[in-house]
Write an enzyme that holds these catalytic residues in place. Structure first.
Site: not given
Ligand SMILES: NC(=O)c1ccc[n+]([C@@H]2O[C@H](COP(=O)([O-])OP(=O)(O)OC[C@H]3O[C@@H](n4cnc5c(N)ncnc54)[C@H](OP(=O)(O)O)[C@@H]3O)[C@@H](O)[C@H]2O)c1
Length: 235
Positions: A143, A158
């Site tokens: 990120s 984070y």
């Molecule tokens: N959304 C944004 O704006 C944004 C911006 C910058 C970076 N990111 C990065 O993009 C990536 C995906 O984010 P997202 O927005 O798609 O988030 P999200 O919708 O909250 O999804 C997070 C995913 O990670 C999984 N997860 C969490 N803890 C875990 C563990 N211990 N073992 C295996 N899986 C686990 C969750 O599984 P469960 O369903 O079981 O909880 C879910 O599938 C992350 O690394 C995040 O930091 C996102």
């Protein structure tokens, strides 16, 4: 390795049951890759692969559990015969609006456990398989919050954990220089997911674009970089 072999390289995506991870898994499957959908609850991964090509598989994977990580990588190698591409997408502990000076040990450790150590464990298990075939692609979904140049300093645990993931990317990429394994980090942008919230400007498919691009880099592609919108971004 021939171009055909590279196109067929199997992929493991962590946290692929929803959000950006699901879009990455779906996008790579559409390109023809055999895709392993990693999810803490295997039933969540099963739900997604019902809409994906028959060669997709679901795999139970909790990245905070070393034995789960080992078993998941073993499952993928047993099922597909190899693992060529790892997308470390799973992430969490987005402590928006917390105060850095007040984060306690448990909160800091939780963020590091998911965002740093989870990816580290995955790479530890997957890299020997990539080394054996002298080819691999690793994408660490990080990120801009973890960028010293760009962080808005509003999600302390984070951001620190993503900065650490960025440094880990540099370290692993340097170790693997000339190995045929390219290792990069990226920011997907602000994406409408549970983490990003409904106001975010990008869809999950938009957010998956740069991770998919990095997962499918040609052999002369970059390694050890940080990318957003397919463009190198400052650390
Ligand atoms: N959304 C944004 O704006 C944004 C911006 C910058 C970076 N990111 C990065 O993009 C990536 C995906 O984010 P997202 O927005 O798609 O988030 P999200 O919708 O909250 O999804 C997070 C995913 O990670 C999984 N997860 C969490 N803890 C875990 C563990 N211990 N073992 C295996 N899986 C686990 C969750 O599984 P469960 O369903 O079981 O909880 C879910 O599938 C992350 O690394 C995040 O930091 C996102």
């Amino acid at each position: 390795m021939s171009g055909q072999d590279q196109r067929l390289q199997p992929v493991l995506v962590t946290g692929a049951n929803r959000g950006i991870g699901a879009a990455i898994a779906t996008g790579l499957a559409r390109l023809g890759h055999p895709v392993a959908v990693g999810a803490r609850r295997i039933s969540d991964a099963d739900d997604l692969i019902r809409s994906m090509p028959a060669q997709s598989m679901s795999v139970a994977l909790d990245i905070t559990d070393a034995s789960s990580v080992r078993a998941a990588v073993d499952d993928v190698v047993e099922h597909f015969g190899r693992i060529g591409i790892l997308v470390n997408n799973a992430g969490g502990h987005y402590d928006l609006n917390a105060r850095a000076s007040e984060v306690d040990d448990a909160e800091a450790l939780d963020a590091l456990e998911i965002n740093l150590l989870g990816a580290w464990r995955m790479m530890r298990e997957a890299i020997p398989h990539m080394r054996a075939q002298q080819w691999g692609r690793i994408v660490n979904v990080s990120s801009r919050a973890g960028s010293f140049a760009e962080s808005e300093r509003n999600a302390p645990a984070y951001s620190v954990s993503k900065a650490a993931l960025n440094m880990l990317t540099v370290q692993i990429a340097a170790e693997l220089r000339d190995s045929g394994i390219l290792v990069n980090a990226c920011c997907p942008g602000w994406v409408r997911t549970n983490m990003g919230g409904p106001e975010a400007d990008l869809s999950p498919a938009d957010g998956a674009d740069t991770p998919i691009w990095l997962a499918t880099l040609p052999d002369d592609g970059p390694s050890g970089g940080f990318f957003a919108e397919r463009t190198e971004s400052p650390w």
